[in-house]
Motif scaffolding. Structure first.
Motif, short mmCIF file in Angstrom:
data_model
loop_
_atom_site.label_atom_id
_atom_site.label_comp_id
_atom_site.label_asym_id
_atom_site.label_seq_id
_atom_site.Cartn_x
_atom_site.Cartn_y
_atom_site.Cartn_z
N THR A 1 -13.74 -3.12 20.02
CA THR A 1 -14.72 -2.95 21.08
C THR A 1 -14.85 -4.25 21.86
OG1 THR A 1 -17.03 -2.41 21.57
CG2 THR A 1 -16.60 -3.61 19.53
N SER A 2 -15.48 -4.20 23.01
CA SER A 2 -15.68 -5.40 23.82
C SER A 2 -16.99 -6.10 23.47
CB SER A 2 -15.71 -5.02 25.31
OG SER A 2 -16.73 -4.08 25.58
N TYR A 3 -17.79 -5.48 22.60
CA TYR A 3 -19.10 -6.03 22.26
C TYR A 3 -19.08 -6.87 20.98
CZ TYR A 3 -20.37 -2.44 25.64
OH TYR A 3 -20.43 -1.67 26.77
N LYS A 4 -18.10 -6.65 20.13
CA LYS A 4 -18.01 -7.39 18.88
C LYS A 4 -16.55 -7.76 18.60
CE LYS A 4 -22.06 -5.18 16.77
NZ LYS A 4 -22.57 -4.41 15.60
N THR A 5 -16.37 -8.74 17.74
CA THR A 5 -15.03 -9.21 17.40
C THR A 5 -14.57 -8.62 16.07
OG1 THR A 5 -15.39 -11.31 18.54
CG2 THR A 5 -13.61 -11.25 16.92
N THR A 6 -13.33 -8.14 16.04
CA THR A 6 -12.73 -7.63 14.82
C THR A 6 -11.81 -8.71 14.24
OG1 THR A 6 -12.79 -5.34 15.59
CG2 THR A 6 -11.23 -5.86 13.83
N ALA B 1 -11.70 -6.14 22.64
CA ALA B 1 -11.31 -5.44 23.87
C ALA B 1 -11.70 -6.28 25.08
CB ALA B 1 -11.97 -4.07 23.92
N ALA B 2 -10.78 -6.39 26.05
CA ALA B 2 -11.08 -7.10 27.29
C ALA B 2 -11.82 -6.21 28.27
CB ALA B 2 -9.79 -7.62 27.91
N SER B 3 -11.70 -4.90 28.09
CA SER B 3 -12.38 -3.94 28.97
C SER B 3 -12.72 -2.69 28.16
CB SER B 3 -11.50 -3.58 30.17
OG SER B 3 -10.27 -3.03 29.73
N ASP B 4 -13.68 -1.95 28.64
CA ASP B 4 -14.11 -0.74 27.94
C ASP B 4 -13.16 0.42 28.22
OD1 ASP B 4 -16.23 -2.24 27.17
OD2 ASP B 4 -17.68 -1.33 28.54
N GLY B 5 -12.92 1.23 27.17
CA GLY B 5 -12.18 2.47 27.33
C GLY B 5 -10.73 2.33 27.76
N PHE B 6 -10.06 1.28 27.34
CA PHE B 6 -8.67 1.09 27.74
C PHE B 6 -7.75 2.10 27.06
CE2 PHE B 6 -9.31 -1.74 24.07
CZ PHE B 6 -8.25 -1.37 23.25
N ASP B 7 -6.57 2.32 27.65
CA ASP B 7 -5.56 3.19 27.04
C ASP B 7 -5.00 2.53 25.79
OD1 ASP B 7 -5.87 5.07 29.04
OD2 ASP B 7 -4.29 4.19 30.29
N GLU B 8 -4.57 3.33 24.84
CA GLU B 8 -4.04 2.80 23.59
C GLU B 8 -2.90 1.82 23.85
OE1 GLU B 8 -1.44 4.52 19.93
OE2 GLU B 8 -3.40 5.50 20.23
N THR B 9 -2.93 0.70 23.15
CA THR B 9 -1.87 -0.30 23.26
C THR B 9 -1.43 -0.69 21.85
OG1 THR B 9 -1.26 -2.43 24.25
CG2 THR B 9 -3.48 -2.25 23.34
N ASN B 10 -0.61 -1.72 21.73
CA ASN B 10 -0.14 -2.10 20.40
C ASN B 10 -0.24 -3.61 20.20
OD1 ASN B 10 2.00 -2.66 22.20
ND2 ASN B 10 3.46 -2.66 20.52
N LEU B 11 -0.12 -4.00 18.96
CA LEU B 11 -0.22 -5.40 18.55
C LEU B 11 0.72 -5.63 17.37
CD1 LEU B 11 -1.70 -8.21 18.51
CD2 LEU B 11 -3.34 -7.15 16.94
N SER B 12 1.54 -6.67 17.46
CA SER B 12 2.42 -7.00 16.34
C SER B 12 2.23 -8.46 15.94
CB SER B 12 3.89 -6.74 16.69
OG SER B 12 4.30 -7.52 17.79
N VAL B 13 2.32 -8.71 14.64
CA VAL B 13 2.08 -10.04 14.09
C VAL B 13 3.19 -10.38 13.10
CG1 VAL B 13 0.49 -11.48 12.77
CG2 VAL B 13 -0.41 -9.75 14.35
N ILE B 14 3.69 -11.61 13.19
CA ILE B 14 4.67 -12.12 12.23
C ILE B 14 4.02 -13.27 11.48
CG2 ILE B 14 6.93 -13.19 11.92
CD1 ILE B 14 7.83 -11.85 14.50
N THR B 15 4.17 -13.27 10.15
CA THR B 15 3.57 -14.33 9.34
C THR B 15 4.64 -15.22 8.73
OG1 THR B 15 3.49 -12.75 7.48
CG2 THR B 15 1.50 -12.99 8.82
N SER B 16 4.19 -16.35 8.19
CA SER B 16 5.11 -17.38 7.71
C SER B 16 5.94 -16.93 6.52
CB SER B 16 4.32 -18.64 7.33
OG SER B 16 3.36 -18.34 6.32
N ASP B 17 5.56 -15.85 5.84
CA ASP B 17 6.35 -15.35 4.72
C ASP B 17 7.42 -14.35 5.17
OD1 ASP B 17 4.67 -13.32 5.43
OD2 ASP B 17 3.85 -12.96 3.41
N GLY B 18 7.60 -14.23 6.50
CA GLY B 18 8.65 -13.37 7.04
C GLY B 18 8.27 -11.91 7.20
N ARG B 19 7.02 -11.57 7.02
CA ARG B 19 6.59 -10.17 7.14
C ARG B 19 6.19 -9.84 8.58
NH1 ARG B 19 5.85 -7.66 2.22
NH2 ARG B 19 5.82 -9.05 0.41
N PHE B 20 6.41 -8.58 8.94
CA PHE B 20 6.10 -8.07 10.28
C PHE B 20 5.05 -6.98 10.17
CE2 PHE B 20 6.71 -4.97 13.65
CZ PHE B 20 6.74 -5.76 14.79
N TYR B 21 4.01 -7.07 10.98
CA TYR B 21 2.93 -6.09 10.96
C TYR B 21 2.77 -5.50 12.35
CZ TYR B 21 1.73 -8.66 6.69
OH TYR B 21 1.77 -9.27 5.46
#
Length: 309
Positions: free
Chosen positions: A46-51, A85-105
């Protein structure tokens, strides 16, 4: 002559057989590659709180699908990513993260005005698990850059009184502005002096100040490839910018000079508003960082206004 033709025929037949076998092997390999699918985890913001997402290892790379979400590593912590969220009601998007142990999320990110959970401990072993709500304290990895707070405040105070050495690096929109007026070097740290201006009558409430490295030229319709930079300390961003006034912000980050095809992007987002600002800093500007030293005259950060530009 007949023997030569027979040898040539056998050679061509062997070559054709090899090509056929190679083609089958390549096709099988191609099939295996394209049938292996990674599980995506669902994330609501949400744009009102941080996850907050707590990973089992340090975060080394982050890639968001669009600018509709704000991402930032938690200050002085290596394995915690904050998402909003930077804006309310945005269309679904994605997020990927790589960590130092070589894992991909990978996460599918959706908007929800009231997410049920705001803190998750990401489980590396359960690939098909969506996420684990944080019900107990989770381990965090402190950054090597974290240090004595009093010393950093003295350093920030010194930067606040240094003369201006950067010009023409600004973003002015919606009767507000973000400009970089000073860039200083102390040992292994960069100190950024930023001025936030508000020429409207409406108070500007700062939601988040972010730093990341991005491609200098962004190709349309492609994911935003970026690396988040973690400030060691930010002073001045906790207070709103009143109408027809300015405010100084000092941000301290680990020293980092980027490649010529990249740029540093400083973002400032308004809380419950749309006056978001973005300032791109090229490599040539980062090389203008001026070394400074802490003087005895500076003991604490002065009232953080834009008097010292």
């Amino acid at each position: 002559m007949m023997k030569t033709k027979m040898k040539m025929t056998c050679l061509l037949a062997s070559f054709a057989t090899a090509i056929c076998c190679f083609g089958k092997t390549a096709a099988q390999t191609y099939s295996r590659v394209h049938t292996a699918e990674l599980s995506s985890r669902q994330l609501e913001v949400t744009s009102y709180k941080t996850t907050s997402l707590i990973f089992p290892a340090a975060i080394t790379n982050v890639d968001r699908g669009s600018d509709d979400i704000i991402i930032q590593k938690a200050a002085a912590v290596e394995n915690v990513l904050r998402v909003k969220a930077a804006s309310d009601g945005f269309d679904e998007t994605n997020l990927s993260v790589i960590t130092s142990d070589g894992r991909f999320y990978h996460f599918n990110v959706r908007y929800n005005a009231r997410p049920a959970v705001l803190a998750f401990q990401v489980d590396a072993e359960k690939a098909h698990s969506v996420k684990t709500p944080l019900s107990a304290p989770a381990p965090v990895s402190l950054s090597a850059a974290s240090t004595n707070e009093t010393y950093l405040r003295q350093l920030a105070a010194q930067a606040s009184i240094e003369r201006r050495n950067i010009r023409n690096e600004a973003d002015n929109r919606y009767e507000t502005g973000l400009k970089l007026t000073g860039l200083y070097l102390y040992r292994d740290w960069f100190l950024y002096k930023l001025i936030v201006s508000n020429t409207s009558a409406v108070t500007y409430n700062i939601q988040e100040l972010g730093f990341h490295i991005s491609d200098a030229k962004k190709v349309k319709r492609t994911a935003t490839q970026e690396i988040q930079l973690e400030p060691v300390m930010v002073i001045g961003s906790e207070q709103p910018v009143a109408g027809n006034s300015e405010r100084m912000i000092i941000a301290i980050l680990p020293k980092q000079v980027i490649a010529g095809d990249k740029r540093l992007v400083i973002t400032l987002n308004e809380k419950n508003g749309g006056r978001n600002l973005k300032c791109g800093i090229p490599t040539k500007t980062l090389l203008k960082a001026r070394p400074i030293q802490i003087t005895k005259a500076v003991e604490s950060l002065p009232n953080v206004t834009a008097n010292n530009k």
